[in-house]
Design a protein around this motif. Structure first.
Motif, PDB file in Angstrom:
ATOM      1  N   PHE A  18       0.823  -1.200   0.000  1.00 37.82           N
ATOM      2  CA  PHE A  18       0.000   0.000   0.000  1.00 37.82           C
ATOM      3  C   PHE A  18       0.866   1.263   0.000  1.00 37.82           C
ATOM      4  O   PHE A  18       0.612   2.215  -0.721  1.00 37.82           O
ATOM      5  N   VAL A  19       1.894   1.226   0.834  1.00 38.94           N
ATOM      6  CA  VAL A  19       2.743   2.423   0.950  1.00 38.94           C
ATOM      7  C   VAL A  19       3.461   2.695  -0.359  1.00 38.94           C
ATOM      8  O   VAL A  19       3.650   3.827  -0.786  1.00 38.94           O
ATOM      9  N   GLY A  20       3.876   1.610  -1.014  1.00 39.14           N
ATOM     10  CA  GLY A  20       4.639   1.776  -2.237  1.00 39.14           C
ATOM     11  C   GLY A  20       3.809   2.132  -3.452  1.00 39.14           C
ATOM     12  O   GLY A  20       4.360   2.442  -4.500  1.00 39.14           O
ATOM     13  N   GLN A  21       2.497   2.061  -3.399  1.00 39.54           N
ATOM     14  CA  GLN A  21       1.652   2.353  -4.554  1.00 39.54           C
ATOM     15  C   GLN A  21       1.450   3.860  -4.708  1.00 39.54           C
ATOM     16  O   GLN A  21       1.351   4.599  -3.725  1.00 39.54           O
ATOM     17  N   PRO A  22       1.364   4.276  -5.959  1.00 40.99           N
ATOM     18  CA  PRO A  22       1.059   5.705  -6.176  1.00 40.99           C
ATOM     19  C   PRO A  22      -0.350   5.988  -5.711  1.00 40.99           C
ATOM     20  O   PRO A  22      -1.238   5.158  -5.843  1.00 40.99           O
ATOM     21  N   LEU A  23      -0.553   7.131  -5.180  1.00 44.95           N
ATOM     22  CA  LEU A  23      -1.842   7.488  -4.623  1.00 44.95           C
ATOM     23  C   LEU A  23      -2.732   8.216  -5.630  1.00 44.95           C
ATOM     24  O   LEU A  23      -3.813   8.650  -5.292  1.00 44.95           O
ATOM     25  N   GLY A  24      -2.312   8.284  -6.798  1.00 44.31           N
ATOM     26  CA  GLY A  24      -3.140   8.948  -7.806  1.00 44.31           C
ATOM     27  C   GLY A  24      -2.249   9.648  -8.813  1.00 44.31           C
ATOM     28  O   GLY A  24      -1.124   9.233  -9.070  1.00 44.31           O
ATOM     29  N   ALA A  25      -2.724  10.720  -9.337  1.00 42.77           N
ATOM     30  CA  ALA A  25      -1.916  11.504 -10.292  1.00 42.77           C
ATOM     31  C   ALA A  25      -0.750  12.156  -9.584  1.00 42.77           C
ATOM     32  O   ALA A  25      -0.693  12.219  -8.367  1.00 42.77           O
ATOM     33  N   GLN A  26       0.258  12.653 -10.422  1.00 48.47           N
ATOM     34  CA  GLN A  26       1.428  13.278  -9.824  1.00 48.47           C
ATOM     35  C   GLN A  26       1.058  14.515  -9.028  1.00 48.47           C
ATOM     36  O   GLN A  26       1.711  14.826  -8.036  1.00 48.47           O
ATOM     37  N   ASN A  27       0.074  15.216  -9.445  1.00 47.70           N
ATOM     38  CA  ASN A  27      -0.375  16.387  -8.690  1.00 47.70           C
ATOM     39  C   ASN A  27      -1.849  16.220  -8.320  1.00 47.70           C
ATOM     40  O   ASN A  27      -2.731  16.881  -8.899  1.00 47.70           O
ATOM     41  N   GLU A  36      -8.515   8.884  -1.509  1.00 50.27           N
ATOM     42  CA  GLU A  36      -7.590   7.756  -1.466  1.00 50.27           C
ATOM     43  C   GLU A  36      -7.168   7.435  -0.035  1.00 50.27           C
ATOM     44  O   GLU A  36      -6.936   6.274   0.313  1.00 50.27           O
ATOM     45  N   ASN A  37      -7.032   8.435   0.813  1.00 51.04           N
ATOM     46  CA  ASN A  37      -6.701   8.199   2.229  1.00 51.04           C
ATOM     47  C   ASN A  37      -7.805   7.410   2.926  1.00 51.04           C
ATOM     48  O   ASN A  37      -7.552   6.523   3.747  1.00 51.04           O
ATOM     49  N   ILE A  38      -9.045   7.779   2.597  1.00 52.48           N
ATOM     50  CA  ILE A  38     -10.180   7.057   3.186  1.00 52.48           C
ATOM     51  C   ILE A  38     -10.160   5.599   2.746  1.00 52.48           C
ATOM     52  O   ILE A  38     -10.368   4.672   3.541  1.00 52.48           O
ATOM     53  N   GLU A  39      -9.872   5.395   1.435  1.00 55.15           N
ATOM     54  CA  GLU A  39      -9.827   4.030   0.923  1.00 55.15           C
ATOM     55  C   GLU A  39      -8.690   3.228   1.567  1.00 55.15           C
ATOM     56  O   GLU A  39      -8.851   2.070   1.950  1.00 55.15           O
ATOM     57  N   LEU A  40      -7.524   3.901   1.686  1.00 50.58           N
ATOM     58  CA  LEU A  40      -6.381   3.238   2.309  1.00 50.58           C
ATOM     59  C   LEU A  40      -6.657   2.910   3.770  1.00 50.58           C
ATOM     60  O   LEU A  40      -6.338   1.823   4.266  1.00 50.58           O
ATOM     61  N   LYS A  41      -7.290   3.825   4.474  1.00 45.71           N
ATOM     62  CA  LYS A  41      -7.607   3.601   5.893  1.00 45.71           C
ATOM     63  C   LYS A  41      -8.565   2.422   6.057  1.00 45.71           C
ATOM     64  O   LYS A  41      -8.420   1.595   6.955  1.00 45.71           O
TER      65      LYS A  41
END
Length: 465
Positions: A18-27, A36-41
């Motif tokens: 999870f930590v190593g995956q990109p969280l979305g677009a570069q910006n 994405e934080n909610i999904e990760l949580k």
């Protein structure tokens, strides 16, 4: 705990993923980051729940393992403390019961699984009655069980009238002990098989009391045996010990019929029978058990049947000379039954019937360890009124240092020529004179335990020679 460590390893890998995956677009926008934080949580919470579940499972597994180790150790302790009767070539408690009660329906080498006892009652009646008992302990009906039902209900009616009469006093004691440890009340029938409700019953190998404890097993369960007292013959204390013994056996095997069989032959023989047969139920290991133990569970079922259906067989409980209403008095001084008889007017045989655990008709009262005196309810007031006088009466002669020393030392080595009577055995004679069977055999040059009526045997009281 290996499973748990593997789960934590998986958790670390998933977290790293999870930590190593990109969280979305570069910006990413704040809205995207928040989503994405909610999904990760949510994923992390889900993983945390999985890990917690495995933690609980591992804890339970560890607890079970500890319990199994404890049970195994306890079983080894039970075997060690009951080695006296774990060997297959000794006399059985059931055979001793037959001897003690003169139940000579078998001859040497004959079993109830090799005979057919006749009756006019069809099997369907027995089956229905056993089912109607709704026993907590599983009961299987077969030809062997049928024989024991017929034995108790028809062939030994006169004996059962006495047993049921005695049961008016003893059964409430058994039931109280069984309830104390949350055990099936059906187990009260075992005492009929063990001793025919005779608190002083003694087997040829030294088992004694209502529940036929061997000395080592008795001490293991906290029963006192010395020159003054043998608590194997104490109905209350021996019943408590028997209940704990049965509870331990059930905790080891998890099956009541197996636990009952274990009470007779010991856990070692049960485990051997299981190993040889590949089975874990009583009827599955039946043929691999010691011969005497094979009849133990069927005899228990037969005794239990009669406790429930004696009226249907015309059996009437006898009026036995034992008080059913009693009081208990704490004794903190030496007290002889003779004092109670002579001063309070309570017959010694009445006192003896309620207090069979005291040798020499003496209660060894101690201030730091009171003993119990049971008296018929109707005599309680008369004893209390003269209690001080009872203790003083002939105390100097009854409890002289010489007398007490003889008792404490196991008597005085007096030589006795004993004439064998009907129902005697070497074990019973040895118990009476506080010596061992091997000593009697040595003194008399006996090569076996066989004795005959009228035979003269030399015995040294207390085993001293």
């Amino acid at each position: 705990m290996k499973v748990l460590s593997n789960i934590f390893g998986c958790a670390a890998l998933v977290a790293a993923f999870f930590v190593g995956q990109p969280l979305g677009a570069q910006n990413p926008s704040k809205k995207q980051l928040a989503a994405e934080n909610i999904e990760l949580k949510a994923k992390l919470d889900s993983l945390r729940d999985v890990v917690s579940a495995y933690e609980r499972a591992a804890f339970v597994a560890d607890s079970v393992a500890r319990a199994e180790r404890a049970a195994s150790e306890e079983m080894m302790d039970m075997e060690e403390n009951s080695k006296v009767y774990l060997t297959e070539d000794i006399d059985s408690l059931l055979s001793a019961w037959y001897d003690a009660t003169e139940l000579d329906f078998t001859t040497e080498g004959e079993n109830l699984d090799s005979v057919v006892l006749g009756t006019d009652i069809p099997d369907s009646v027995y089956v229905r009655r056993l089912q109607d008992m709704r026993s907590f302990i599983p009961i299987e009906y077969n030809d062997i069980v049928r024989n024991y039902i017929i034995l108790y209900s028809e062939k030994r009616k006169s004996s059962m009238t006495r047993v049921l009469g005695l049961g008016r006093y003893y059964m409430p004691i058994f039931e109280e002990a069984l309830r104390r440890y949350d055990l099936p009340l059906e187990l009260r029938a075992l005492s009929i098989v063990e001793s025919f409700l005779n608190p002083t019953a003694t087997s040829r190998v030294g088992a004694k009391g209502l529940w036929q404890f061997m000395p080592v097993a008795a001490r293991h369960y906290g029963l006192q045996i010395d020159s003054f007292v043998d608590e194997r013959m104490d109905p209350v204390k021996s019943s408590d010990a028997a209940a704990r013994h049965l509870k331990d056996a059930y905790r080891v095997f998890g099956d009541w019929n197996i636990a009952i069989a274990s009470y007779n032959c010991g856990p070692g023989n049960i485990r051997k029978a299981m190993k040889r047969s590949g089975k874990s139920d009583f009827w599955g290991i039946y043929s691999y058990l010691p011969r005497e133990t094979r009849g133990y569970v069927p005899a228990f079922i037969g005794a239990l049947y009669v406790l429930n259906y004696y009226r249907d067989h015309g059996i009437v409980p006898a009026d036995m000379p034992i008080a059913t209403r009693t009081d208990t008095i704490k004794v903190t001084k030496m007290l002889a039954f003779k004092q109670i008889n002579d001063v309070a007017g309570i017959p010694s045989d009445v006192v003896k019937s309620l207090n069979p655990q005291y040798y020499h008709d003496i209660i060894p009262g101690k201030t730091d360890k009171p003993y119990i005196l049971k008296l018929p309810y109707k005599y309680t007031d008369s004893f209390i009124e003269v209690e001080d006088s009872v203790y003083k009466y002939q105390a100097d002669s009854l409890f002289s240092p010489t007398t007490i020393k003889k008792i404490t030392d196991g008597m005085d080595g007096e030589r006795i020529v004993y004439v064998v009577k009907s129902g005697d055995s070497l074990g019973r004679i040895a118990s009476k004179y506080h010596c061992t069977v091997s000593q009697i055999k040595k003194w008399n040059g006996l090569r076996s335990d066989m004795i005959r009526i009228g035979q003269k045997i030399t015995v040294y009281r207390g085993g001293k020679h």
